[in-house]
Write an enzyme that holds these catalytic residues in place. Sequence first.
Site, PDB file in Angstrom:
ATOM      1  N   GLU A 195     -23.252 119.312  91.966  1.00 46.54           N
ATOM      2  CA  GLU A 195     -22.422 118.487  92.838  1.00 46.54           C
ATOM      3  C   GLU A 195     -22.779 117.006  92.758  1.00 46.54           C
ATOM      4  O   GLU A 195     -21.892 116.145  92.688  1.00 46.54           O
ATOM      5  CB  GLU A 195     -22.540 118.988  94.284  1.00 46.54           C
ATOM      6  CG  GLU A 195     -21.876 120.351  94.477  1.00 46.54           C
ATOM      7  CD  GLU A 195     -22.044 120.890  95.876  1.00 46.54           C
ATOM      8  OE1 GLU A 195     -21.034 121.143  96.537  1.00 46.54           O
ATOM      9  OE2 GLU A 195     -23.208 121.059  96.303  1.00 46.54           O
TER      10      GLU A 195
ATOM     11  N   GLU B  53     -22.702 129.510  95.101  1.00 47.44           N
ATOM     12  CA  GLU B  53     -22.797 129.753  96.539  1.00 47.44           C
ATOM     13  C   GLU B  53     -22.166 131.069  96.990  1.00 47.44           C
ATOM     14  O   GLU B  53     -22.555 131.628  98.028  1.00 47.44           O
ATOM     15  CB  GLU B  53     -22.177 128.586  97.309  1.00 47.44           C
ATOM     16  CG  GLU B  53     -22.988 127.303  97.283  1.00 47.44           C
ATOM     17  CD  GLU B  53     -22.776 126.480  96.024  1.00 47.44           C
ATOM     18  OE1 GLU B  53     -23.383 125.397  95.916  1.00 47.44           O
ATOM     19  OE2 GLU B  53     -22.001 126.914  95.129  1.00 47.44           O
TER      20      GLU B  53
END
Length: 268
Positions: A122, A142
């Site tokens: 990210e 995730e």
Amino acid sequence: MPTTYDFKNPRLAALDGFRVEIDAANERADIILSRPPYNVISMAARDQLRLVFEELDEDAAVRVVVLRSDGKDFSSGGDIRGFLEASPEHVSKLAWNIAAPARCSKPVIAANRGYAFGVGFEISLACDFRIASETAQYALPEQKLGQIPGSGGSARLQKIVGVTRTKHIVMRSKRISGRQAYDWGIATEVVADDQLEATVDALVQELREFSPIAQRTAKKLLNDTDDALLSIAIELEGHCYSRLRTSDDFREGVEAFHAKRAPAFVGS
């Protein structure tokens, strides 16, 4: 030779799992993830990384920022247990902290090798350039934790590769290689592992040759118009172009072009 950066903010007196070096001769600052063996990014480090980018952005001696790591992996992601211990208020700031490279007015380069997972992916997506080693593996895993990316990963990725490929990566927790990331437009370049540092060095020198004010303007314009209508983007581009026409650097660039010499940009 690079030296340790001297920060003004007392909250940066002891950095959590990373260090910052300044190469004054090359107008370069390196943020180096350094928490062996996988360079996990803690909750505290997320806050500090934001503050670091903000302070480097204000330093006129820094032209380019490089985000890299020690060891064979960029980062395996965040401190998983830290998410359970963090307050809702703290968690709500995760995306803002990790977006710091995008808000920084200066060019930011991510040098990725090995794992670039979770928040490691990210924060790389928030950089302007991603130079990937052939050993690089990108992932937003995730879903395996019963969660979704929370620091802008799925949103930024969808802007780059579209919804179909983003669902492939996010909903299936799929890893993609540095080569595939390049083919999909995620990585700016993919290079042999032993060429990663040299490629980043060359990019730093290339960016330093341009006008600082033109670089800042281009970055902000492209970021601000990423989701704008074409007509609005063209209108804003015209306004930015018009402002730059009155800059010292534009005059210097035109004069240098006609004199057949290298321009000496000053950033104003």
